[in-house]
Design a protein around this motif. Structure first.
Motif, mmCIF file in Angstrom:
data_model
loop_
_atom_site.group_PDB
_atom_site.id
_atom_site.type_symbol
_atom_site.label_atom_id
_atom_site.label_comp_id
_atom_site.label_asym_id
_atom_site.label_seq_id
_atom_site.Cartn_x
_atom_site.Cartn_y
_atom_site.Cartn_z
ATOM 1 N N ILE A 117 67.399 40.683 88.400
ATOM 2 C CA ILE A 117 68.693 41.667 87.362
ATOM 3 C C ILE A 117 69.857 41.143 86.745
ATOM 4 N N SER A 121 70.679 39.035 83.548
ATOM 5 C CA SER A 121 72.260 39.467 83.063
ATOM 6 C C SER A 121 73.478 39.179 82.492
ATOM 7 N N ALA A 321 67.051 43.733 82.730
ATOM 8 C CA ALA A 321 66.277 44.462 83.477
ATOM 9 C C ALA A 321 65.023 44.743 83.094
ATOM 10 N N THR A 324 63.678 40.896 84.098
ATOM 11 C CA THR A 324 62.384 41.152 84.980
ATOM 12 C C THR A 324 61.529 41.669 85.002
ATOM 13 N N TRP A 325 60.907 43.126 84.544
ATOM 14 C CA TRP A 325 59.623 43.455 84.546
ATOM 15 C C TRP A 325 58.656 42.862 84.521
#
Length: 451
Positions: A117, A121, A321, A324-325
């Motif tokens: 993350i 980011s 995020a 990443t998911w």
């Protein structure tokens, strides 16, 4: 160049493993388990310094590190002494409650997710260069006549522009690859633009057993405009330059770059090349040499390049995020393909191949620019970090997931597990993991022999 790739790969892979072990270290300190040593790297300690009760080390082999917790192998002593349980000594690993041990085991994979993350980011916050092709396609059957693929069976044609798959917009070939590769043997609604009209089709990707990915039999369209010519290549010797547009080769129209594969099928020794330069029509001949039946003109064609939008700090965190998911779910989905008859020597990567791939991605990126190198490597490290998280959460002995299973059983039984059970569980795990490592390294050796 190979040495540079290996060094970059070792450095990158080391970061990911180090982050994993750092998670275990911080969690152990948080829940009251004593840490005897924390090392950057493996092997003989080159430097060590004790701060409080912890000995910090820098070791010889710079691949990750390790966290040595007090009493984490006490079950072996209890097993050898035929004790019925491990003595719960305060401050030791087995002296902590099962729930606290679960926290420590889970912290390693959790830190890998946090790392992914953070990296993503930062990348989305500063933006990065993307090199891609657009969403126009060329049927493989037009390059290899006589063969039929899912794209042909579904009604697609060369020149179609795929604008959505499964209801998701596809602006470029990365978007198309993602949808097709992750949905083998599933009916996918595909919307295309053809001659000013929007048409709908259904295509069922086949499963590529060498990679576990779906495929439909398409290449991506690239206009035959030369972006670079390799030094000493047949293209340079023939006088081709950046900016030239190839129009015909050996009398055949050359509307897209992959038409080159069709022309080379008969292995012509000389290519008669028609091209345009600054509005003028020109012609040259290129003499080819063949190695294992393949030849390369030594030219690269223009691709689409753009810089991604820079997000605000909060927006970048949210984007990181989400990415990443997205990668996590795709990785889990891809893992399930391992059990569908694919060639595991191709699909399962060991440490050698992963190290090479990390270094290769980084080296290729740095070859374009410093920024491209860092962004390419960072994106790939995030992917490796997520993969390491998933692998370690598998409920297999020795891995963090297997440890968590043991501790959950202990909570359910409301009493410590017999050392014999723990030892048997760990022994099975060592055999399984060692066998998998041997298999993966064997695949790595085959991979490197093809480089």
């Amino acid at each position: 160049m190979l040495v540079v790739k290996i060094l970059l790969g070792l450095f990158g892979l080391g970061i990911v493993v180090f982050v994993h072990e750092l998670g275990h270290f911080l969690a152990a300190r948080l829940v009251g388990i004593d840490v005897e040593a924390f090392s950057i790297g493996w092997g003989k300690a080159l430097f060590k310094k004790k701060v409080g009760a912890v000995e910090y080390r820098v070791s010889m082999f710079p691949i990750g590190g390790y966290c040595k917790m007090r009493g984490e192998h006490e079950f072996q002593e209890a097993y050898e002494n035929q004790a019925k349980s491990v003595a719960p000594v305060p401050g030791t690993f087995y002296g902590a409650t099962p729930l606290r041990r679960i926290v420590v085991a889970f912290a390693g994979p959790f830190f890998n997710i946090l790392f992914a993350i953070l990296v993503l980011s930062v990348i989305w916050g500063i933006g990065f260069e993307v090199t891609t092709l657009d969403n126009r396609i060329v049927l493989v059957s037009d390059i290899n006549p006589g063969e039929s693929y899912p794209a042909d069976q579904g009604g697609l044609k060369t020149g179609d522009r795929i604008i959505s798959i499964n209801g998701k917009a596809t602006a470029n070939y990365h978007d198309i690859q993602e949808q097709i590769a992750t949905n083998p043997e599933k009916n996918l609604p595909i919307q295309v633009e053809r001659a000013g009209r929007t048409l709908d089709f259904t295509v069922r990707p086949s499963l590529d057993k060498s990679s576990g990915a779906g495929k439909i039999g398409i290449y991506f369209w690239s206009d035959p405009i030369i972006s670079s010519v390799a030094e000493g290549s047949p293209g340079e010797i023939a006088g081709l330059r950046s900016g030239d547009r190839i129009t015909r080769i050996n009398g055949e129209d050359f509307p897209y770059s992959v038409a080159f594969f069709r022309i080379l099928k008969d292995q012509p020794p000389v290519l008669a090349i028609d091209y345009e330069r600054d509005g003028r029509s020109m012609q040259t001949d290129a003499v080819l040499s063949y190695t294992n039946g393949s030849a390369d003109l030594g030219v690269s064609y223009a691709a689409i390049q753009f810089h991604t939008t820079r997000f605000s700090p909060l927006g970048a965190l949210i984007k990181g995020a989400r990415e990443t998911w997205k990668t996590f779910t795709l990785s889990v989905k891809s893992f399930g393909l391992l059990f569908r008859g694919i060639d595991l020597t191709q699909a399962v990567s060991g440490p050698v191949r992963i190290t090479y791939m990390v270094g290769d991605v980084a080296a290729e990126g740095f070859g374009q620019s410093i920024g491209a190198g860092f962004s390419s490597m960072a994106n790939f490290l995030a992917l490796i970090s997520i993969a390491l998280c998933i692998m370690n959460l598998l409920p297999l002995p020795v891995l963090d997931g297997g440890q968590i299973v043991l501790f959950i059983v202990e909570i359910i039984k409301r009493k410590p597990l017999h050392p014999r059970i723990i030892n048997a569980f760990q022994t099975v795990g060592v055999v399984l993991v060692f066998g998998l490592m041997l298999f993966a390294v064997f695949g790595d050796i085959l991979f490197l022999t093809r480089r």
